[in-house]
Design a protein around this motif. Structure first.
Motif, PDB file in Angstrom:
ATOM      1  N   CYS A  56       1.671  -5.011   0.098  1.00 28.31           N
ATOM      2  CA  CYS A  56       0.675  -3.801  -0.342  1.00 28.31           C
ATOM      3  C   CYS A  56       1.324  -2.665  -0.812  1.00 28.31           C
ATOM      4  O   CYS A  56       0.986  -2.115  -1.912  1.00 28.31           O
ATOM      5  CB  CYS A  56      -0.222  -3.626   0.908  1.00 28.31           C
ATOM      6  SG  CYS A  56      -1.245  -5.024   1.204  1.00 28.31           S
ATOM      7  N   GLU A 111      -4.732 -10.252  -3.324  1.00 27.46           N
ATOM      8  CA  GLU A 111      -3.863  -9.202  -3.330  1.00 27.46           C
ATOM      9  C   GLU A 111      -4.444  -7.797  -3.376  1.00 27.46           C
ATOM     10  O   GLU A 111      -4.088  -6.949  -2.777  1.00 27.46           O
ATOM     11  CB  GLU A 111      -2.685  -9.308  -4.567  1.00 27.46           C
ATOM     12  CG  GLU A 111      -1.803 -10.255  -4.425  1.00 27.46           C
ATOM     13  CD  GLU A 111      -0.706 -10.522  -5.635  1.00 27.46           C
ATOM     14  OE1 GLU A 111       0.508 -10.935  -5.322  1.00 27.46           O
ATOM     15  OE2 GLU A 111      -1.087  -9.983  -6.927  1.00 27.46           O
ATOM     16  N   SER A 128      -4.464  -4.882  -0.525  1.00 26.57           N
ATOM     17  CA  SER A 128      -3.950  -3.489  -0.651  1.00 26.57           C
ATOM     18  C   SER A 128      -4.941  -2.617  -0.683  1.00 26.57           C
ATOM     19  O   SER A 128      -4.740  -1.570  -0.067  1.00 26.57           O
ATOM     20  CB  SER A 128      -3.188  -3.660  -2.058  1.00 26.57           C
ATOM     21  OG  SER A 128      -4.256  -3.882  -3.163  1.00 26.57           O
ATOM     22  N   SER A 175      -5.289  -1.996   3.124  1.00 29.42           N
ATOM     23  CA  SER A 175      -4.032  -1.034   3.364  1.00 29.42           C
ATOM     24  C   SER A 175      -4.196   0.359   3.058  1.00 29.42           C
ATOM     25  O   SER A 175      -3.865   1.150   3.827  1.00 29.42           O
ATOM     26  CB  SER A 175      -2.830  -1.708   2.858  1.00 29.42           C
ATOM     27  OG  SER A 175      -2.418  -2.899   3.566  1.00 29.42           O
TER      28      SER A 175
END
Length: 145
Positions: free
Chosen positions: A17, A32, A36, A39
């Motif tokens: 990330c 993805e 991310s 995160s």
């Protein structure tokens, strides 16, 4: 040895990330992007969350709100994903209580980039005998209750 990424992926943060949050790369898949964004919540990075949501959701006040959140995100579990959808469970600790939110997230393409567009909250809970979301490897009833 570096720890696994904040999103729970076995890659380290920089390889997972971090490259997206730092702006070095752009997420190419909904998975993805969702990882991310999780995160970014852990890091309280409201700017990244703002930048990766669709134009209909953009609200500058959200940047500050994320910084002020009093939630500690402790785990992510992906249930399913496709090109424009991800179903996940995000575990958190708030006021010394472990909770879970389950969402069916929807993504759109805007100007050639995937963006978070909406989410539908789903019912979820933590059972006493499942592994604790904190990653200890212990059953929930023997760990974070």
């Amino acid at each position: 040895m570096e720890k696994k990424c904040l999103c729970g992926n076995t890659k380290n943060y920089v390889e997972c990330c971090g490259k997206f949050i730092s702006g070095q790369q752009v997420p190419e898949t909904a998975l993805e992007l969702m990882r991310s964004r999780y995160s970014a919540y852990v890091l309280q990075d409201g700017q990244y969350l703002y930048d990766t949501c669709s134009s209909k959701l953009k609200n500058r006040d959200d940047i500050k709100a994320v910084k002020e959140q009093n939630i500690k995100w402790i785990g992510l579990k992906i249930e399913s994903f496709s090109d424009y959808e991800v179903v996940f469970m995000a575990y958190y600790k708030e006021n010394n209580t472990i909770g879970v939110m389950k969402e069916h997230s929807f993504f759109v393409l805007e100007s050639g980039h995937l963006r978070y567009d909406s989410g539908k909250m789903l019912e979820a809970g933590i059972t006493r005998n499942e592994l604790c979301p904190c990653g200890s490897g212990k059953k929930f009833k023997r760990c974070c209750i």
